[in-house]
Write an enzyme that holds these catalytic residues in place. Structure first.
Site, PDB file in Angstrom:
ATOM      1  CG  ASP A 112      43.815  40.524  38.315  1.00  0.00           C
ATOM      2  OD1 ASP A 112      44.861  41.157  38.496  1.00  0.00           O
ATOM      3  OD2 ASP A 112      42.691  40.918  38.720  1.00  0.00           O
ATOM      4  CG  LEU A 113      46.107  39.011  44.275  1.00  0.00           C
ATOM      5  CD1 LEU A 113      45.923  37.564  44.694  1.00  0.00           C
ATOM      6  CD2 LEU A 113      47.413  39.560  44.881  1.00  0.00           C
ATOM      7  CG  ASP A 114      42.053  44.047  43.664  1.00  0.00           C
ATOM      8  OD1 ASP A 114      41.095  43.579  44.292  1.00  0.00           O
ATOM      9  OD2 ASP A 114      42.166  45.249  43.389  1.00  0.00           O
ATOM     10  CB  THR A 171      43.012  43.828  47.695  1.00  0.00           C
ATOM     11  OG1 THR A 171      43.239  43.278  46.403  1.00  0.00           O
ATOM     12  CG2 THR A 171      43.557  42.876  48.736  1.00  0.00           C
ATOM     13  CE  LYS A 212      36.689  46.390  41.310  1.00  0.00           C
ATOM     14  NZ  LYS A 212      35.500  45.560  41.149  1.00  0.00           N
ATOM     15  CB  SER A 256      48.971  40.825  40.690  1.00  0.00           C
ATOM     16  OG  SER A 256      48.611  41.961  41.432  1.00  0.00           O
ATOM     17  CB  ALA A 257      48.788  45.911  38.388  1.00  0.00           C
ATOM     18  CE  LYS A 316      47.353  42.808  35.348  1.00  0.00           C
ATOM     19  NZ  LYS A 316      46.468  42.287  36.391  1.00  0.00           N
ATOM     20  CD  GLU A 338      43.153  41.103  34.642  1.00  0.00           C
ATOM     21  OE1 GLU A 338      42.313  41.772  35.271  1.00  0.00           O
ATOM     22  OE2 GLU A 338      44.369  41.221  34.818  1.00  0.00           O
ATOM     23  CG  ASP A 339      39.124  42.456  38.664  1.00  0.00           C
ATOM     24  OD1 ASP A 339      40.330  42.305  38.340  1.00  0.00           O
ATOM     25  OD2 ASP A 339      38.737  43.352  39.436  1.00  0.00           O
TER      26      ASP A 339
HETATM   27  P1  B16 Z   1      49.696  48.451  44.523  1.00  0.00           P
HETATM   28  P2  B16 Z   1      45.544  43.458  40.314  1.00  0.00           P
HETATM   29  C1  B16 Z   1      45.910  46.012  41.072  1.00  0.00           C
HETATM   30  O1  B16 Z   1      45.894  44.632  41.389  1.00  0.00           O
HETATM   31  C2  B16 Z   1      44.690  46.684  41.667  1.00  0.00           C
HETATM   32  O2  B16 Z   1      43.514  46.192  41.035  1.00  0.00           O
HETATM   33  C3  B16 Z   1      44.780  48.181  41.472  1.00  0.00           C
HETATM   34  O3  B16 Z   1      43.673  48.830  42.042  1.00  0.00           O
HETATM   35  C4  B16 Z   1      46.081  48.706  42.103  1.00  0.00           C
HETATM   36  O4  B16 Z   1      46.230  50.096  41.920  1.00  0.00           O
HETATM   37  C5  B16 Z   1      47.270  47.966  41.475  1.00  0.00           C
HETATM   38  O5  B16 Z   1      47.103  46.556  41.658  1.00  0.00           O
HETATM   39  C6  B16 Z   1      48.605  48.381  42.086  1.00  0.00           C
HETATM   40  O6  B16 Z   1      48.614  47.986  43.438  1.00  0.00           O
HETATM   41  O7  B16 Z   1      49.455  49.880  44.840  1.00  0.00           O
HETATM   42  O8  B16 Z   1      49.429  47.510  45.682  1.00  0.00           O
HETATM   43  O9  B16 Z   1      51.072  48.204  43.915  1.00  0.00           O
HETATM   44  O10 B16 Z   1      44.093  43.556  40.010  1.00  0.00           O
HETATM   45  O11 B16 Z   1      46.429  43.652  39.090  1.00  0.00           O
HETATM   46  O12 B16 Z   1      45.908  42.199  41.085  1.00  0.00           O
HETATM   47 MG    MG Z   2      42.178  42.775  39.202  1.00  0.00          MG
END
Ligand code: B16
Ligand code: MG
Length: 218
Positions: A9-11, A17, A45, A114-115, A145, A169-170
């Site tokens: 996962d990224l964030d 972020t 998250k 990542s989402a 997810k 994953e976090d």
């Molecule tokens: P965006 P991850 C997720 O990243 C974030 O944790 C989540 O807070 C955010 O709403 C989602 O990506 C969508 O992000 O608005 O930039 O498309 O943890 O899956 O890397």
């Molecule tokens: Mg994450």
């Protein structure tokens, strides 16, 4: 089954972020006349953009039309993008680079799951892009997810069986996505929240790829 790939996962795992998402969503909430806390932000998250907006509007007791929702998602993302535009390699979380390096040295494949639709910009700004043989992000998945699509697609692109993958994953939603994909999950963060994992640590600096492989095999 032999471990053949790590899916990250990224964030919250490689970079933080979440603080920028918080600032941008909070700016929107304040403009709509309410506020929310850092603790509440934890629930966002790993949750996609559309669902995050619904949760936040629920906190403020706000009902908006679809047109207004689109406007605020666009506005929040514009604010968020001004924050991530200044990101640099210093924002990579402790231990992440060493962990990726050792993973590669062991001959394992590496993918991103990542989402976020902003993942390509974050990878570019932090110089992380070259580590990944496959990048699966919010631009290419249709179900967020805890749906397993993001991780199943990662395994498919790497040409590795899902059972030979380990996810890092976090977020609870991400941990569930790994579980739904039939992949063991390493939790990054709070062990009380991330219960369905093979191990949960504070960050990648606390573990090694070798230790994770041993844990999966045992
Ligand atoms: P965006 P991850 C997720 O990243 C974030 O944790 C989540 O807070 C955010 O709403 C989602 O990506 C969508 O992000 O608005 O930039 O498309 O943890 O899956 O890397
Ligand atoms: Mg994450």
């Amino acid at each position: 089954m032999k471990v053949a790939a790590f899916l990250f996962d990224l964030d919250g795992v490689l970079v933080d972020t979440a603080k920028y998402h918080f600032l941008a969503w909070r700016k929107m909430a304040n403009a709509l006349g309410f506020d929310f806390t850092h603790e509440q932000n934890e629930q966002l998250k790993g949750v996609g953009r559309v669902q995050s907006l619904e949760i936040i509007l629920g906190w403020g007791g706000k009902t908006l039309s679809q047109e207004e929702k689109n406007h605020w998602m666009h506005q929040k993302n514009a604010w968020y993008q001004t924050f991530i535009a200044d990101m640099n390699p210093d924002e990579i979380l402790p231990g992440a680079l060493a962990f990726l390096e050792k993973t590669k040295a062991l001959g394992l494949k590496i993918a991103l799951g990542s989402a976020s639709r902003n993942a390509p910009v974050i990878l570019e700004k932090t110089g992380l892009r070259h580590w990944f043989e496959a990048v699966v992000d919010g631009n290419v998945v249709s179900a967020s997810k805890p749906n397993p699509e993001v991780y199943l697609k990662g395994a498919e692109l790497l040409e590795v069986a899902p059972t030979a993958c380990v996810v890092f994953e976090d977020a609870v939603s991400g941990m569930e996505a790994a579980q739904n994909a039939g992949m063991p999950c390493v939790g990054i963060g709070n062990a009380d929240q991330l219960s369905n994992t093979i191990i949960t640590v504070k960050g990648l600096h606390q573990i090694t790829p070798e230790a994770i492989i041993t844990l999966v095999k045992s």
